[in-house]
Scaffold this active site. Structure first.
Site, PDB file in Angstrom:
ATOM      1  N   ASN A  99      28.550  36.335  21.071  1.00 10.57           N
ATOM      2  CA  ASN A  99      27.845  37.433  20.402  1.00 10.57           C
ATOM      3  C   ASN A  99      28.642  37.786  19.150  1.00 10.57           C
ATOM      4  O   ASN A  99      29.741  37.282  18.951  1.00 10.57           O
ATOM      5  CB  ASN A  99      27.701  38.647  21.335  1.00 10.57           C
ATOM      6  CG  ASN A  99      29.035  39.159  21.831  1.00 10.57           C
ATOM      7  OD1 ASN A  99      29.884  39.544  21.027  1.00 10.57           O
ATOM      8  ND2 ASN A  99      29.239  39.087  23.125  1.00 10.57           N
TER       9      ASN A  99
ATOM     10  N   VAL B   2      27.825  31.686  29.259  1.00 10.84           N
ATOM     11  CA  VAL B   2      28.718  30.588  28.835  1.00 10.84           C
ATOM     12  C   VAL B   2      29.922  31.147  28.065  1.00 10.84           C
ATOM     13  O   VAL B   2      31.028  30.618  28.140  1.00 10.84           O
ATOM     14  CB  VAL B   2      27.919  29.540  28.030  1.00 10.84           C
ATOM     15  CG1 VAL B   2      27.559  30.014  26.642  1.00 10.84           C
ATOM     16  CG2 VAL B   2      28.668  28.223  27.944  1.00 10.84           C
ATOM     17  N   ASP B   3      29.727  32.266  27.387  1.00 13.76           N
ATOM     18  CA  ASP B   3      30.827  32.923  26.645  1.00 13.76           C
ATOM     19  C   ASP B   3      31.933  33.314  27.622  1.00 13.76           C
ATOM     20  O   ASP B   3      33.110  33.016  27.431  1.00 13.76           O
ATOM     21  CB  ASP B   3      30.252  34.163  25.957  1.00 13.76           C
ATOM     22  CG  ASP B   3      31.162  34.751  24.887  1.00 13.76           C
ATOM     23  OD1 ASP B   3      30.824  35.826  24.365  1.00 13.76           O
ATOM     24  OD2 ASP B   3      32.195  34.139  24.559  1.00 13.76           O
TER      25      ASP B   3
HETATM   26  N1  APR Z   1      28.018  25.786  31.085  1.00 19.78           N
HETATM   27  C1  APR Z   1      26.847  25.467  30.460  1.00 19.78           C
HETATM   28  N2  APR Z   1      25.834  26.335  30.295  1.00 19.78           N
HETATM   29  C2  APR Z   1      25.997  27.575  30.808  1.00 19.78           C
HETATM   30  C3  APR Z   1      27.181  27.991  31.466  1.00 19.78           C
HETATM   31  C4  APR Z   1      28.215  27.032  31.595  1.00 19.78           C
HETATM   32  N3  APR Z   1      29.373  27.329  32.207  1.00 19.78           N
HETATM   33  N4  APR Z   1      27.022  29.304  31.843  1.00 19.78           N
HETATM   34  C5  APR Z   1      25.794  29.670  31.448  1.00 19.78           C
HETATM   35  N5  APR Z   1      25.165  28.642  30.837  1.00 19.78           N
HETATM   36  C6  APR Z   1      23.817  28.564  30.278  1.00 19.78           C
HETATM   37  C7  APR Z   1      22.825  29.610  30.728  1.00 19.78           C
HETATM   38  O1  APR Z   1      22.292  29.286  32.004  1.00 19.78           O
HETATM   39  C8  APR Z   1      21.794  29.504  29.617  1.00 19.78           C
HETATM   40  O2  APR Z   1      20.883  28.443  29.885  1.00 19.78           O
HETATM   41  O3  APR Z   1      23.913  28.746  28.880  1.00 19.78           O
HETATM   42  C9  APR Z   1      22.643  29.148  28.373  1.00 19.78           C
HETATM   43  C10 APR Z   1      22.865  30.307  27.413  1.00 19.78           C
HETATM   44  O4  APR Z   1      22.991  31.505  28.185  1.00 19.78           O
HETATM   45  P1  APR Z   1      24.029  32.674  27.782  1.00 19.78           P
HETATM   46  O5  APR Z   1      25.391  32.226  28.108  1.00 19.78           O
HETATM   47  O6  APR Z   1      23.514  33.916  28.431  1.00 19.78           O
HETATM   48  O7  APR Z   1      23.938  32.782  26.193  1.00 19.78           O
HETATM   49  P2  APR Z   1      22.826  33.470  25.280  1.00 19.78           P
HETATM   50  O8  APR Z   1      21.482  33.459  25.925  1.00 19.78           O
HETATM   51  O9  APR Z   1      22.988  32.824  23.936  1.00 19.78           O
HETATM   52  O10 APR Z   1      23.300  34.997  25.219  1.00 19.78           O
HETATM   53  C11 APR Z   1      24.495  35.286  24.554  1.00 19.78           C
HETATM   54  O11 APR Z   1      25.326  36.491  26.405  1.00 19.78           O
HETATM   55  O12 APR Z   1      27.199  35.946  27.519  1.00 19.78           O
HETATM   56  C12 APR Z   1      26.699  36.764  26.566  1.00 19.78           C
HETATM   57  O13 APR Z   1      28.559  37.205  25.119  1.00 19.78           O
HETATM   58  C13 APR Z   1      27.328  36.516  25.224  1.00 19.78           C
HETATM   59  O14 APR Z   1      26.336  38.449  24.267  1.00 19.78           O
HETATM   60  C14 APR Z   1      26.264  37.039  24.327  1.00 19.78           C
HETATM   61  C15 APR Z   1      24.991  36.615  25.028  1.00 19.78           C
END
Ligand code: APR
Length: 172
Positions: free
Chosen positions: A23, A32-33
């Protein structure tokens, strides 16, 4: 440039650069963050704080990308990018395309030849997986990418993996 689909945890990928769906604060989060920060260790947050003190005092804008070391990750670098948040009304596919394209540009600047992407915006940010997959595959296919040998899309669930398989099979 080869495009490969994998199902699993992106933090385990032994590639030159892993892309983080961050973010704008760059100070971590869930999804994933959170996984990347946990796996990379506390030095990643310190490096992100340094980015905020220097290049991005107001945070990383949507669609832009910035790199740090990977620290405890197998990957040498983390490329942080901010996808559009559908729940905040950010539904312009151009913003999502930019997140993928700018991440590839940063990968080229780093000299990375293998890059792993998650499904940016397909989680907390509420974008439809099919739209993310189509935009991601088109962005990678249309990127000159000379120097990048392999792009991996590392998907975390079967429905998202299916969306990417479908997008890869289409030639539009
Ligand atoms: N490896 C691969 N993919 C992953 C993992 C992982 N370890 N963990 C989660 N994902 C996938 C999720 O299932 C989804 O399909 O990554 C994709 C993106 O999801 P998010 O991580 O929620 O990212 P996003 O939708 O871009 O939202 C970003 O979420 O985590 C917070 O800090 C981040 O505020 C930001 C927001």
């Amino acid at each position: 440039m080869d495009i490969v689909l994998l199902e699993g945890d992106i933090t385990t990928r032994n590639v030159d650069a892993v892309v983080n769906a961050a973010n704008s604060s760059l100070l971590g989060g869930g999804g994933v963050d959170g996984a990347i920060h946990r796996a990379a260790g506390p030095e990643l947050l310190q490096a992100c704080r340094a980015l905020r003190r220097t290049d991005y005092p107001d945070g990383l804008p949507v669609g832009q990308a910035a790199a740090t070391e990977g620290f405890n990750l197998p990957a040498r670098w983390v490329i942080h990018t901010v996808g559009p948040n559908a729940l905040a009304g950010e539904t312009d596919p151009e913003l999502l395309r930019q997140a993928f394209t700018n991440s590839l540009d940063v990968a080229l600047q780093l000299g990375a030849s293998t890059v792993a992407f998650p499904a940016i915006s397909a989680g907390v940010y509420g974008w439809d997986a099919d739209d993310v997959a189509r935009t991601a595959v088109q962005a990678v296919r249309n990127h000159p990418g000379t120097g990048i040998e392999r792009v991996e899309f590392v998907l975390f669930s079967e429905p998202v993996a299916q969306a990417f398989r479908t997008a890869l099979e289409s030639r539009d």
